[in-house]
Design a protein around this motif. Structure first.
Motif, PDB file in Angstrom:
ATOM      1  N   HIS A  89       0.861  -1.188   0.000  1.00 35.85           N
ATOM      2  CA  HIS A  89       0.000   0.000   0.000  1.00 35.85           C
ATOM      3  C   HIS A  89       0.892   1.230   0.000  1.00 35.85           C
ATOM      4  O   HIS A  89       1.982   1.218   0.573  1.00 35.85           O
ATOM      5  CB  HIS A  89      -0.888   0.047   1.247  1.00 35.85           C
ATOM      6  N   LYS A  90       0.411   2.279  -0.650  1.00 35.20           N
ATOM      7  CA  LYS A  90       1.124   3.549  -0.566  1.00 35.20           C
ATOM      8  C   LYS A  90       0.122   4.685  -0.496  1.00 35.20           C
ATOM      9  O   LYS A  90      -0.792   4.774  -1.315  1.00 35.20           O
ATOM     10  CB  LYS A  90       2.033   3.728  -1.794  1.00 35.20           C
ATOM     11  N   VAL A 142      -1.024  -4.356  -3.533  1.00 35.81           N
ATOM     12  CA  VAL A 142      -0.446  -5.051  -4.686  1.00 35.81           C
ATOM     13  C   VAL A 142       0.297  -6.297  -4.203  1.00 35.81           C
ATOM     14  O   VAL A 142       1.124  -6.228  -3.294  1.00 35.81           O
ATOM     15  CB  VAL A 142       0.529  -4.127  -5.456  1.00 35.81           C
ATOM     16  N   ASP A 143      -0.022  -7.436  -4.803  1.00 37.72           N
ATOM     17  CA  ASP A 143       0.708  -8.695  -4.579  1.00 37.72           C
ATOM     18  C   ASP A 143       1.397  -9.057  -5.882  1.00 37.72           C
ATOM     19  O   ASP A 143       0.822  -8.889  -6.953  1.00 37.72           O
ATOM     20  CB  ASP A 143      -0.256  -9.838  -4.229  1.00 37.72           C
ATOM     21  N   SER A 199      -1.697   6.609 -17.232  1.00 40.62           N
ATOM     22  CA  SER A 199      -0.925   7.559 -16.443  1.00 40.62           C
ATOM     23  C   SER A 199      -1.646   7.808 -15.113  1.00 40.62           C
ATOM     24  O   SER A 199      -2.874   7.957 -15.095  1.00 40.62           O
ATOM     25  CB  SER A 199      -0.806   8.849 -17.251  1.00 40.62           C
ATOM     26  N   GLY A 200      -0.888   7.770 -14.025  1.00 36.92           N
ATOM     27  CA  GLY A 200      -1.481   7.996 -12.709  1.00 36.92           C
ATOM     28  C   GLY A 200      -1.964   6.728 -12.026  1.00 36.92           C
ATOM     29  O   GLY A 200      -2.428   6.767 -10.882  1.00 36.92           O
ATOM     30  N   ALA A 201      -1.846   5.578 -12.698  1.00 35.69           N
ATOM     31  CA  ALA A 201      -2.338   4.316 -12.114  1.00 35.69           C
ATOM     32  C   ALA A 201      -1.485   3.853 -10.934  1.00 35.69           C
ATOM     33  O   ALA A 201      -1.927   3.025 -10.132  1.00 35.69           O
ATOM     34  CB  ALA A 201      -2.385   3.229 -13.188  1.00 35.69           C
ATOM     35  N   GLY A 202      -0.231   4.345 -10.875  1.00 34.98           N
ATOM     36  CA  GLY A 202       0.644   3.959  -9.755  1.00 34.98           C
ATOM     37  C   GLY A 202       1.850   3.136 -10.167  1.00 34.98           C
ATOM     38  O   GLY A 202       2.556   2.588  -9.315  1.00 34.98           O
ATOM     39  N   ASP A 240      -5.804   1.971 -11.295  1.00 32.80           N
ATOM     40  CA  ASP A 240      -6.157   2.625 -10.044  1.00 32.80           C
ATOM     41  C   ASP A 240      -5.521   1.968  -8.812  1.00 32.80           C
ATOM     42  O   ASP A 240      -6.202   1.647  -7.844  1.00 32.80           O
ATOM     43  CB  ASP A 240      -7.691   2.642  -9.924  1.00 32.80           C
ATOM     44  N   GLY A 241      -4.213   1.760  -8.881  1.00 31.30           N
ATOM     45  CA  GLY A 241      -3.489   1.293  -7.695  1.00 31.30           C
ATOM     46  C   GLY A 241      -3.522  -0.193  -7.439  1.00 31.30           C
ATOM     47  O   GLY A 241      -3.064  -0.659  -6.384  1.00 31.30           O
ATOM     48  N   LYS A 242      -4.060  -0.949  -8.398  1.00 33.73           N
ATOM     49  CA  LYS A 242      -4.079  -2.404  -8.245  1.00 33.73           C
ATOM     50  C   LYS A 242      -3.641  -3.072  -9.531  1.00 33.73           C
ATOM     51  O   LYS A 242      -3.839  -2.523 -10.611  1.00 33.73           O
ATOM     52  CB  LYS A 242      -5.509  -2.898  -7.934  1.00 33.73           C
ATOM     53  N   ILE A 243      -3.095  -4.288  -9.393  1.00 32.74           N
ATOM     54  CA  ILE A 243      -2.811  -5.084 -10.585  1.00 32.74           C
ATOM     55  C   ILE A 243      -4.028  -5.960 -10.827  1.00 32.74           C
ATOM     56  O   ILE A 243      -4.506  -6.653  -9.931  1.00 32.74           O
ATOM     57  CB  ILE A 243      -1.543  -5.928 -10.384  1.00 32.74           C
TER      58      ILE A 243
END
Ligand SMILES: Nc1ncnc2c1ncn2[C@@H]1O[C@H](COP(=O)(O)OP(=O)(O)O)[C@@H](O)[C@H]1O
Ligand SMILES: [Mg+2]
Length: 219
Positions: A8-9, A20-21, A36-39, A215-218
């Motif tokens: 997490h960030k 994220v795993d 862009s911006g997804a992390g 959005d911050g996840k794979i």
């Protein structure tokens, strides 16, 4: 090679990485794509130990069987210098140093003597087709040449793991293709593991595995 759990960030209230795993085997070439911006950059910086994940109970980052989230800053810097190479979109070569000197720097930081460092740097520059460019400063090199010098710099300490953040984002299509082929050649010759964030769909599709961030996840 990499086992990451529950990354997490947060940047204050902004939740950028949302658990994220990731599991990556030695010798794999992984591409990471996403808007862009997804992390993506944030994830790469954390996996590469340049940035730290936000505290979380189940967070773990294991690289080459080292639990790097438990290392103190000094141990982490040493681990990074010896195990990890970075290639950025903008090569970040030091302008006042020659190609050869730029490539040698991580070896000097590691404590390698000048003679051995230069010998290895020249082997790498030769391998990358830059035998005639040892003494050129970055501004006297083309974009593709600068990026290959940056690749040599990333490789000088023989890192097991290489992270690249949009490495061809700034290159013409021919130089980009050459750089991409180079990654595969390096993996085949030296068994290195690559994690590459890219907007280049050809490169992304050439990888052994393509991961998509939303959005911050794979996903
Ligand atoms: N140092 C920072 N401080 C605050 N917000 C940041 C910082 N770095 C990145 N962000 C934000 O985190 C989100 C993800 O950024 P980033 O990882 O660079 O995405 P990507 O590489 O996928 O484009 C964006 O909304 C960005 O603005
Ligand atoms: Mg980015």
């Amino acid at each position: 090679m990499i086992e990451a759990k529950n990354i997490h960030k947060y940047y204050s209230d902004l939740h950028v990485l949302k658990g994220v795993d990731l599991s990556i085997k030695q010798g794999e070439i992984i591409s990471i794509v996403g808007a862009s911006g997804a992390g993506k950059t944030t994830l790469l910086q954390i996996l590469g130990t340049l940035d730290k994940a936000s505290d979380n109970a189940n967070y773990q980052l294991k690289i080459n069987n080292n639990l790097v989230n438990k290392l103190n800053d000094k141990a982490l810097a040493k681990f990074r210098n010896e195990n990890i190479g970075f290639i950025f979109q903008f090569h970040q070569l030091l302008p006042e140093f020659t190609a050869l000197e730029n490539v040698c720097l991580p070896a000097f930081i590691k404590g390698t003597n000048k003679e051995s460092a230069e010998k290895r740097a020249k082997e790498l520059l030769d391998f990358l087709g830059l035998s005639e460019r040892y003494n050129h400063k970055p501004n006297a090199l083309s974009g593709g040449e600068q990026q290959r010098v940056a690749v040599a710099r990333a490789l000088i300490n023989n890192p097991a793991l290489i992270f690249a953040d949009e490495p061809s984002g700034n290159l013409d299509s021919e130089s980009a293709e050459n750089l991409h082929n180079l990654f595969f050649k390096l993996r085949d010759e030296f068994g290195q593991t690559f994690v590459i964030v890219t907007h280049n769909s050809e490169l992304a599709d050439m990888a052994d595995r393509k991961l998509t961030m939303v959005d911050g996840k794979i996903i």
